[in-house]
Design a protein around this motif. Structure first.
Motif, PDB file in Angstrom:
ATOM      1  N   GLY A 192      49.670  32.944  46.007  1.00  0.00           N
ATOM      2  CA  GLY A 192      50.341  33.454  44.819  1.00  0.00           C
ATOM      3  C   GLY A 192      49.551  33.197  43.545  1.00  0.00           C
ATOM      4  O   GLY A 192      49.439  34.080  42.683  1.00  0.00           O
ATOM      5  N   ALA A 193      48.975  31.999  43.410  1.00  0.00           N
ATOM      6  CA  ALA A 193      48.204  31.677  42.206  1.00  0.00           C
ATOM      7  C   ALA A 193      46.952  32.537  42.120  1.00  0.00           C
ATOM      8  O   ALA A 193      46.566  32.997  41.040  1.00  0.00           O
ATOM      9  N   HIS A 194      46.337  32.791  43.274  1.00  0.00           N
ATOM     10  CA  HIS A 194      45.141  33.629  43.309  1.00  0.00           C
ATOM     11  C   HIS A 194      45.464  35.047  42.863  1.00  0.00           C
ATOM     12  O   HIS A 194      44.721  35.659  42.077  1.00  0.00           O
ATOM     13  N   TRP A 195      46.587  35.574  43.324  1.00  0.00           N
ATOM     14  CA  TRP A 195      46.963  36.939  42.945  1.00  0.00           C
ATOM     15  C   TRP A 195      47.280  37.036  41.456  1.00  0.00           C
ATOM     16  O   TRP A 195      46.864  37.983  40.780  1.00  0.00           O
ATOM     17  N   SER A 196      47.961  36.051  40.929  1.00  0.00           N
ATOM     18  CA  SER A 196      48.279  36.069  39.500  1.00  0.00           C
ATOM     19  C   SER A 196      47.001  36.042  38.661  1.00  0.00           C
ATOM     20  O   SER A 196      46.874  36.787  37.681  1.00  0.00           O
ATOM     21  N   ALA A 197      46.047  35.199  39.061  1.00  0.00           N
ATOM     22  CA  ALA A 197      44.780  35.126  38.335  1.00  0.00           C
ATOM     23  C   ALA A 197      44.009  36.431  38.457  1.00  0.00           C
ATOM     24  O   ALA A 197      43.381  36.892  37.495  1.00  0.00           O
ATOM     25  N   SER A 198      44.050  37.038  39.630  1.00  0.00           N
ATOM     26  CA  SER A 198      43.342  38.306  39.847  1.00  0.00           C
ATOM     27  C   SER A 198      43.877  39.382  38.913  1.00  0.00           C
ATOM     28  O   SER A 198      43.107  40.103  38.268  1.00  0.00           O
ATOM     29  N   CYS A 199      45.191  39.505  38.841  1.00  0.00           N
ATOM     30  CA  CYS A 199      45.793  40.532  37.974  1.00  0.00           C
ATOM     31  C   CYS A 199      45.506  40.254  36.507  1.00  0.00           C
ATOM     32  O   CYS A 199      45.139  41.162  35.750  1.00  0.00           O
ATOM     33  N   ARG A 200      45.654  38.998  36.107  1.00  0.00           N
ATOM     34  CA  ARG A 200      45.465  38.642  34.700  1.00  0.00           C
ATOM     35  C   ARG A 200      44.019  38.891  34.264  1.00  0.00           C
ATOM     36  O   ARG A 200      43.767  39.507  33.217  1.00  0.00           O
ATOM     37  N   ARG A 201      43.072  38.432  35.066  1.00  0.00           N
ATOM     38  CA  ARG A 201      41.675  38.568  34.675  1.00  0.00           C
ATOM     39  C   ARG A 201      41.197  40.020  34.772  1.00  0.00           C
ATOM     40  O   ARG A 201      40.410  40.475  33.932  1.00  0.00           O
ATOM     41  N   ALA A 202      41.660  40.741  35.779  1.00  0.00           N
ATOM     42  CA  ALA A 202      41.285  42.157  35.881  1.00  0.00           C
ATOM     43  C   ALA A 202      41.791  42.928  34.671  1.00  0.00           C
ATOM     44  O   ALA A 202      41.078  43.769  34.107  1.00  0.00           O
ATOM     45  N   ARG A 214      34.127  45.366  42.485  1.00  0.00           N
ATOM     46  CA  ARG A 214      33.033  44.712  43.200  1.00  0.00           C
ATOM     47  C   ARG A 214      32.835  43.262  42.780  1.00  0.00           C
ATOM     48  O   ARG A 214      32.298  42.465  43.543  1.00  0.00           O
ATOM     49  N   SER A 215      33.281  42.924  41.586  1.00  0.00           N
ATOM     50  CA  SER A 215      33.018  41.580  41.051  1.00  0.00           C
ATOM     51  C   SER A 215      34.234  40.669  41.048  1.00  0.00           C
ATOM     52  O   SER A 215      34.098  39.465  40.787  1.00  0.00           O
ATOM     53  N   LEU A 216      35.413  41.203  41.317  1.00  0.00           N
ATOM     54  CA  LEU A 216      36.628  40.439  41.068  1.00  0.00           C
ATOM     55  C   LEU A 216      36.711  39.154  41.896  1.00  0.00           C
ATOM     56  O   LEU A 216      37.200  38.131  41.416  1.00  0.00           O
ATOM     57  N   LYS A 217      36.232  39.185  43.113  1.00  0.00           N
ATOM     58  CA  LYS A 217      36.275  37.976  43.941  1.00  0.00           C
ATOM     59  C   LYS A 217      35.540  36.833  43.253  1.00  0.00           C
ATOM     60  O   LYS A 217      36.032  35.698  43.193  1.00  0.00           O
ATOM     61  N   ASP A 218      34.346  37.118  42.731  1.00  0.00           N
ATOM     62  CA  ASP A 218      33.570  36.085  42.036  1.00  0.00           C
ATOM     63  C   ASP A 218      34.208  35.727  40.697  1.00  0.00           C
ATOM     64  O   ASP A 218      34.163  34.574  40.262  1.00  0.00           O
ATOM     65  N   ILE A 219      34.793  36.710  40.038  1.00  0.00           N
ATOM     66  CA  ILE A 219      35.418  36.456  38.739  1.00  0.00           C
ATOM     67  C   ILE A 219      36.605  35.503  38.884  1.00  0.00           C
ATOM     68  O   ILE A 219      36.770  34.569  38.105  1.00  0.00           O
ATOM     69  N   VAL A 220      37.439  35.734  39.882  1.00  0.00           N
ATOM     70  CA  VAL A 220      38.620  34.897  40.076  1.00  0.00           C
ATOM     71  C   VAL A 220      38.218  33.478  40.459  1.00  0.00           C
ATOM     72  O   VAL A 220      38.939  32.514  40.155  1.00  0.00           O
ATOM     73  N   ALA A 221      37.066  33.319  41.089  1.00  0.00           N
ATOM     74  CA  ALA A 221      36.620  31.988  41.509  1.00  0.00           C
ATOM     75  C   ALA A 221      36.099  31.147  40.348  1.00  0.00           C
ATOM     76  O   ALA A 221      35.909  29.936  40.490  1.00  0.00           O
ATOM     77  N   LEU A 222      35.882  31.760  39.176  1.00  0.00           N
ATOM     78  CA  LEU A 222      35.345  31.020  38.035  1.00  0.00           C
ATOM     79  C   LEU A 222      36.388  30.047  37.468  1.00  0.00           C
ATOM     80  O   LEU A 222      37.548  30.411  37.288  1.00  0.00           O
ATOM     81  N   PRO A 223      35.978  28.818  37.158  1.00  0.00           N
ATOM     82  CA  PRO A 223      36.878  27.927  36.414  1.00  0.00           C
ATOM     83  C   PRO A 223      37.217  28.559  35.066  1.00  0.00           C
ATOM     84  O   PRO A 223      36.428  29.333  34.518  1.00  0.00           O
ATOM     85  N   GLN A 224      38.361  28.219  34.517  1.00  0.00           N
ATOM     86  CA  GLN A 224      38.832  28.882  33.300  1.00  0.00           C
ATOM     87  C   GLN A 224      37.829  28.830  32.145  1.00  0.00           C
ATOM     88  O   GLN A 224      37.614  29.855  31.480  1.00  0.00           O
TER      89      GLN A 224
END
Length: 389
Positions: free
Chosen positions: A105-115, A142-152
């Protein structure tokens, strides 16, 4: 019977393949709909406790699901096992339901917010420039996986860097000069893939408009009379070496740096280190090399011959030393297997002796002989013979 753990594992794979598209493009009509393979009557009679636990497990899942997602139940009437209600399908309506089910759930929230944040930054500039938005979305996917993995903190720097680079597409500054707090050369090197994908999706410039480090060449002046101000070992930008007013009689080009540093004094001669496959275009910028004899000594392998061919395509007067079948076959015990992906196509600008070496490398099992393995006294003798007027 598909257990909850097995369903989570299966849907984790689906989520990993689809979350980036969902976060960037929007949610599908149904995120997941999978069969649960309910037990047969035979299984129910043979393993009643296991079947009972399976039903209870899916019942707990059903109670936790929100509206729109559900475990689908069906009644089964069996001649010998009576009437039973079985879970038959798992339907997860929204990506957030799927993410919650697989504990992401936290991963999905971060994915949506950052995208969303990055889309707003990049698509704003796209609209101002009248550019298409689809390349931007593709870059985000293409980049979202790496983007979500970044510390804030790193993600926040990413936002600022992307915004600045798009607003300054021809900044012509070094990475060290980027006016973004916390961003330095190492940061950009570590995140270049993400930054480059996002920025170039709009600008079309993989260089990001930044100034590259100047290409350099390492030179040893083997004749003290040719040394500018007494300097014998010179490493300088090619753009400056172009203006060097020197008149050597001969230049010895080698691939190995220690070979260059070990070359002895030779009247009228300079030594140049060729930095591999990128060296020929750099050497070609040195106009003063065109009127001198050019001796080339490289590794005895297909890539070394390919580099030699590139140099000779620009300097037809190039003569090679120790680049023949005899040199190879007299040092076969010092060869090693060549790289598996090395091209086996014969280079164009080779002499008959060099072409014969190319064939010999194949005949002896696709081997390679590095120049530094050839005894130093033999190498020096060959070089002296080559540079002697």
């Amino acid at each position: 019977m598909l257990t909850v753990a097995e369903a989570q594992q299966k849907l984790a794979g689906l989520y990993g393949r689809r979350f980036d598209r969902w976060a960037v493009d929007g949610a599908p009509a149904t995120a997941a709909d999978i069969p649960l393979r309910p037990p047969t009557e035979t299984t129910a009679l043979r393993e009643p406790q296991r079947v009972s636990s399976w039903i209870a497990e899916w019942g707990e899942v059903h109670q936790k699901l929100v509206s729109g997602s559900a475990v689908v139940w069906e009644t089964r009437r069996w001649p010998n096992a009576g009437t039973n209600t079985m879970a038959t399908r798992l339907v997860l309506q929204r990506p957030e339901d799927l993410a919650a089910f697989i504990r992401q759930g936290a991963h999905w929230s971060a994915s949506c917010r950052r995208a969303q944040q990055l889309r707003e930054v990049v698509e704003k500039h796209a609209a101002e420039a009248g550019a298409e938005a689809e390349p931007v979305r593709d870059a985000l996917r293409r980049s979202l996986k790496d983007i979500v993995a970044l510390p804030q903190p790193h993600y926040e720097r990413l936002l600022d860097v992307v915004d600045w680079l798009i607003r300054h597409p021809e900044s012509d500054v070094f990475p060290r000069q980027l006016p973004v707090r916390g961003v330095d050369t190492k940061w950009l090197e570590s995140h270049r893939k993400i930054v480059g994908t996002l920025v170039s999706s709009l600008t079309g410039d993989a260089s990001l408009g930044l100034r590259p480090l100047p290409a350099r060449l390492r030179i040893r002046v083997l004749d003290p009379a040719l040394a500018p101000g007494g300097l014998r070992d010179i490493s300088a930008p090619v753009a400056e070496l172009v203006r060097w007013e020197t008149r050597p009689r001969c230049a010895v080009v080698v691939e190995n740096l220690q070979t260059l540093l070990g070359l002895p004094d030779m009247p009228g001669v300079i030594g140049i280190h060729n930095p591999g496959s990128t060296g020929a275009p750099l050497l070609a910028e040195l106009g003063w090399l065109r009127g001198v004899g050019l001796i080339y000594w490289g590794d005895l392998d297909v890539e070394g011959l390919r580099i030699l061919s590139r140099v000779r395509s620009r300097f037809p007067q190039t003569r090679s030393v120790l680049t023949d079948r005899d040199t190879l076959e007299s040092h076969l015990d010092l060869t090693v297997p060549d790289h598996e992906r090395a091209s086996r196509t014969m280079p164009e600008h080779l002499t008959p002796e060099e072409r014969e070496l190319f064939l010999a490398l194949e005949e002896h099992g696709r081997v390679r002989l590095e120049q530094e393995r050839i005894p130093w006294d033999r190498a020096l003798a060959a070089l002296h013979d080559a540079v002697t007027p």
